[in-house]
Design a protein around this motif. Structure first.
Motif, mmCIF file in Angstrom:
data_model
loop_
_atom_site.group_PDB
_atom_site.id
_atom_site.type_symbol
_atom_site.label_atom_id
_atom_site.label_comp_id
_atom_site.label_asym_id
_atom_site.label_seq_id
_atom_site.Cartn_x
_atom_site.Cartn_y
_atom_site.Cartn_z
ATOM 1 N N GLY A 297 0.787 -1.219 0.000
ATOM 2 C CA GLY A 297 0.000 0.000 0.000
ATOM 3 C C GLY A 297 0.822 1.273 0.000
ATOM 4 N N LYS A 298 0.144 2.369 -0.296
ATOM 5 C CA LYS A 298 0.807 3.674 -0.336
ATOM 6 C C LYS A 298 1.267 4.067 1.066
ATOM 7 C CE LYS A 298 -1.738 5.579 -4.274
ATOM 8 N NZ LYS A 298 -2.586 6.702 -4.736
ATOM 9 N N PRO A 299 2.510 4.517 1.197
ATOM 10 C CA PRO A 299 2.983 4.941 2.519
ATOM 11 C C PRO A 299 2.233 6.171 3.011
ATOM 12 C CG PRO A 299 4.592 5.499 0.818
ATOM 13 C CD PRO A 299 3.549 4.644 0.168
ATOM 14 N N THR A 300 2.016 6.232 4.307
ATOM 15 C CA THR A 300 1.357 7.386 4.909
ATOM 16 C C THR A 300 2.271 8.603 4.832
ATOM 17 O OG1 THR A 300 2.265 6.825 7.076
ATOM 18 C CG2 THR A 300 0.077 5.941 6.532
ATOM 19 N N ALA A 301 1.698 9.758 5.150
ATOM 20 C CA ALA A 301 2.497 10.982 5.164
ATOM 21 C C ALA A 301 3.668 10.843 6.136
ATOM 22 C CB ALA A 301 1.620 12.170 5.563
ATOM 23 N N ARG A 302 3.411 10.245 7.304
ATOM 24 C CA ARG A 302 4.476 10.110 8.304
ATOM 25 C C ARG A 302 5.621 9.259 7.773
ATOM 26 N NH1 ARG A 302 4.828 7.244 14.151
ATOM 27 N NH2 ARG A 302 6.278 8.700 15.093
ATOM 28 N N ASP A 303 5.291 8.149 7.109
ATOM 29 C CA ASP A 303 6.345 7.301 6.555
ATOM 30 C C ASP A 303 7.122 8.013 5.449
ATOM 31 O OD1 ASP A 303 6.493 4.916 8.016
ATOM 32 O OD2 ASP A 303 4.710 4.108 7.060
ATOM 33 N N ARG A 304 6.437 8.759 4.622
ATOM 34 C CA ARG A 304 7.119 9.484 3.535
ATOM 35 C C ARG A 304 8.039 10.571 4.102
ATOM 36 N NH1 ARG A 304 2.419 10.378 -1.098
ATOM 37 N NH2 ARG A 304 1.174 8.534 -0.550
ATOM 38 N N ILE A 305 7.548 11.274 5.121
ATOM 39 C CA ILE A 305 8.327 12.368 5.702
ATOM 40 C C ILE A 305 9.583 11.856 6.388
ATOM 41 C CG2 ILE A 305 8.314 14.123 7.530
ATOM 42 C CD1 ILE A 305 5.275 14.523 6.805
ATOM 43 N N TYR A 306 9.425 10.844 7.259
ATOM 44 C CA TYR A 306 10.590 10.331 7.968
ATOM 45 C C TYR A 306 11.561 9.636 7.020
ATOM 46 C CZ TYR A 306 9.433 11.440 12.795
ATOM 47 O OH TYR A 306 9.194 12.112 13.968
ATOM 48 N N ALA A 307 11.044 8.918 6.029
ATOM 49 C CA ALA A 307 11.925 8.257 5.059
ATOM 50 C C ALA A 307 12.746 9.286 4.303
ATOM 51 C CB ALA A 307 11.088 7.420 4.092
ATOM 52 N N SER A 308 12.114 10.389 3.925
ATOM 53 C CA SER A 308 12.821 11.453 3.209
ATOM 54 C C SER A 308 13.881 12.094 4.101
ATOM 55 C CB SER A 308 11.829 12.521 2.728
ATOM 56 O OG SER A 308 10.898 11.967 1.816
#
Length: 319
Positions: free
Chosen positions: A254-265
């Motif tokens: 599934g599409k990563p949540t905003a939190r996952d995208r932010i921390y991954a970045s």
């Protein structure tokens, strides 16, 4: 120009692509040649390298899984195999590898360090079981996927006035079971960190029935017991209809949540900053929302403690 590489290893986790994107784009901006290694340490052994440019990581921040693919590689524990991987890196003049993954991936990174290759680890696992970090890439997305499934299951459970046992991932860590239980309002959570007390579970389900509740939800981590085992014991004790649902690998996708995208970045970008500062032999961690670094050996020797006091909270709030 400095040559570096990035790989994803172990179980895939939503947000890995966002981390890859950050590494490639920040790396290119700083003048690095960034190579993507396909299939984790297996690709490292096979020399499966590809130079990644800015456009190669376009439109991936929202995608689950990993564009570099992932694989488990038991043979990488052998020194001769490690030396073959190092040889492949040296042929590409790569002296630094960013490893995105969990505990096993970090052990592979530490092995590379022993052969003179600089490594930086980015924690990515839906189990959120890496010591010293309060967050790992993929956990938030997986947790929300579980919650969405439980919300749907509750509709059926209420309509038929039944007890449902929902089995989630977590062989050694009960984080997903614990926090999905609290967030979904489940009656019971069973985690591998605490020995199961089935008489108490049965008592809780029975109490819910007597209180006139339309349904009961019991969430079990796969490392605690199976949904079928739990269902059988409750059925035999209370003589009621119990249904089970094993969520399985939908928890990984599934599409990563905003939190996952932010921390991954943030983690991917910070990894490049460490390379610029010539820092390595470390895993990046999240501490009180801030990105910090921790020596690999300390991380691998550490123990992630689950806050099992939340189990009492789950019981108190599910009256």
């Amino acid at each position: 120009m400095k040559n570096i590489a990035v790989l994803t290893s172990g179980g895939d986790a939503p947000g890995m692509n966002a981390a890859i994107r950050a590494v490639v784009r920040k790396g290119n901006k700083e003048g690095f040649n960034v190579y993507g290694i396909s299939h984790g340490f297996l690709g490292l052994i096979r020399g499966d390298f590809k130079k990644l440019e800015v456009r190669d990581v376009g439109d991936i921040i929202h995608r689950g899984g990993t564009i570099l693919y992932s694989a488990r590689c038991e043979e990488f524990k052998e020194v001769d195999v490690q030396k073959e991987a190092v040889k492949n890196l040296e042929e590409h003049d790569i002296d630094t590898v960013i490893v995105i993954g969990g505990d096993g991936s970090f052990r592979g990174a530490l092995a590379l360090e022993s052969h003179g290759i600089k490594t930086i680890g980015i924690p990515a696992t839906i189990d959120n079981d890496i010591p010293f970090t309060e967050y790992t890439i993929g956990f938030d997305t997986s947790l929300n996927t579980i919650l969405e499934a439980i919300d749907r299951i509750r509709d059926t459970a209420t309509s038929h006035e039944r007890t449902f046992i929902v089995e989630v991932m977590g062989r050694e860590s009960g984080a997903l079971a614990l926090y999905s239980s609290l967030a979904s309002g489940a009656e019971v959570s069973l985690v591998p960190e605490v020995a199961e007390d089935m008489p108490k579970v049965i008592e809780k389900v029975e109490e819910s029935i007597k209180l006139g509740k339309k349904h009961s939800i019991v969430i079990v981590a796969e490392g605690a017991m199976s949904a079928d085992e739990c269902s059988k014991m409750i059925t035999e004790a209370l003589n009621i209809e119990v249904r089970t649902s094993v969520l399985g690998h939908i928890q990984r996708g599934g599409k990563p949540t905003a939190r996952d995208r932010i921390y991954a970045s943030r983690l991917g970008s910070t990894a490049i900053d460490l390379i610029l500062e010539d820092k390595h032999h470390v895993a990046l961690i999240v501490n009180k929302g801030k990105i910090e670094m921790k020596d690999f050996k300390k991380v691998l020797q550490g123990n992630k403690i689950l806050d099992t006091s939340i189990l009492k909270m789950i019981d108190e709030l599910s009256i």
